[in-house]
Write an enzyme that holds these catalytic residues in place. Structure first.
Site, PDB file in Angstrom:
ATOM      1  N   HIS A 143       1.121  -0.846   0.172  1.00 17.78           N
ATOM      2  CA  HIS A 143       0.289   0.001  -0.094  1.00 17.78           C
ATOM      3  C   HIS A 143       0.625   1.185   0.417  1.00 17.78           C
ATOM      4  CE1 HIS A 143      -4.474   0.443   0.246  1.00 17.78           C
ATOM      5  NE2 HIS A 143      -3.841   1.833   0.575  1.00 17.78           N
ATOM      6  N   ASP A 174       3.806  -3.982  -6.673  1.00 19.02           N
ATOM      7  CA  ASP A 174       3.780  -2.454  -7.723  1.00 19.02           C
ATOM      8  C   ASP A 174       4.592  -1.731  -6.187  1.00 19.02           C
ATOM      9  OD1 ASP A 174       1.690  -2.074  -5.166  1.00 19.02           O
ATOM     10  OD2 ASP A 174       0.150  -1.150  -5.844  1.00 19.02           O
ATOM     11  N   GLY A 176       7.604   0.944  -4.846  1.00 26.83           N
ATOM     12  CA  GLY A 176       9.048   0.927  -5.928  1.00 26.83           C
ATOM     13  C   GLY A 176       9.281   1.336  -7.019  1.00 26.83           C
ATOM     14  N   GLY A 197       2.498   3.546  -9.393  1.00 21.98           N
ATOM     15  CA  GLY A 197       1.578   4.724  -8.468  1.00 21.98           C
ATOM     16  C   GLY A 197       2.267   6.524  -9.022  1.00 21.98           C
TER      17      GLY A 197
END
Length: 256
Positions: A143, A174, A176, A197
């Site tokens: 997250h 997801d 990094g 993201g």
């Protein structure tokens, strides 16, 4: 990379778990199906909202002109009334149902024929539970590090998860992903798809759609360069042995 990500995104992603057995969730599923989405993504790593002290300290508020695009009427009004600082955190936390278990995924499966992907997996044990629950894939995610401090980086959790379920599930990652070389590392350690993201948001803020397109071009160029410099002519040439932890080399200076 971009096409795979787009095919997996759904309007259910990041929905609170408390909404799982509600008419709102059923409406969202119908909309996703009609819009041609290929899978439903359910975020499972938020049984409660993390203690985001910076939001409370800065009295974080949503701009008045923004709204929740996928939520309407009473839900939006109740959300807006609580959208200041720690009040937002309190409101979001109040929406969660701690009684929800892995069995509730079966309820979701009864509503749709679309594959279900779980986002927020960090251990081999949870990955195996996702497999046993009939999920089609998982997204290894913490997250964005915004929920629980000191959790592992997703790239560190990835190898044990791939070893446990890599032959049974689509394993994605997801967190990094800032450069093309980060994509290379994730693929080398067994991820089949990666998501981005914050970099996408930065590109959007800088120059709208063109900014995101330019970001993807930069990532692709960086990834291609990494492939060439590591001697990989195709994705099948990327091997786990090409990525080791930095601690494997830090002691070399002791022998000089």
């Amino acid at each position: 990379m971009a096409k795979s990500a787009i095919n997996c995104l759904t309007v259910l992603d990041k929905s609170p778990l408390s909404l799982i057995q509600s008419s709102l969730t059923q409406q969202l599923i119908r909309r996703a199906e009609l819009a041609g989405f290929k899978a439903l993504v359910l975020t499972v790593d938020m049984p409660t909202s993390g203690d985001r002290r910076a939001d409370a300290r800065n009295d974080f508020r949503f701009p008045s002109h923004l709204s929740l695009a996928n939520f309407q009427d009473e839900f939006t009004q109740r959300f807006a009334s609580k959208c200041a600082g720690s009040g937002l955190n309190a409101y979001v936390t109040s929406q969660y149902d701690s009684s929800i278990t892995w069995q509730d995924i079966k309820w979701l499966q009864q509503l749709t024929q679309l594959p279900i992907v779980l986002k927020g997996i960090l251990t081999a044990e949870d990955a195996q539970l996702a497999r046993d629950a009939g999920c089609a894939g998982i997204i290894v995610s913490n997250h964005g590090g915004r929920q629980l401090d000191t959790v592992p980086a997703t790239i560190e959790a990835l190898p044990e998860i791939v070893a446990a379920v890599g032959k049974d599930l689509v394993v994605m990652l997801d967190g990094g992903i800032m450069q093309g070389i980060d994509i290379f590392k994730a693929l080398a350690l067994g991820a089949q798809t990666v998501f981005i993201g914050r970099p996408a948001l930065w590109g959007l803020a800088a120059n709208g759609q063109r900014g995101v397109e330019q970001l993807l071009k930069i990532l692709r160029h960086d990834f291609d360069t990494t492939m060439k410099l590591t001697g990989c002519a195709s994705l099948s040439h990327i091997q786990p042995s090409m990525v080791v932890h930095e601690s494997s080399y830090w002691q070399l200076g002791r022998y000089n």
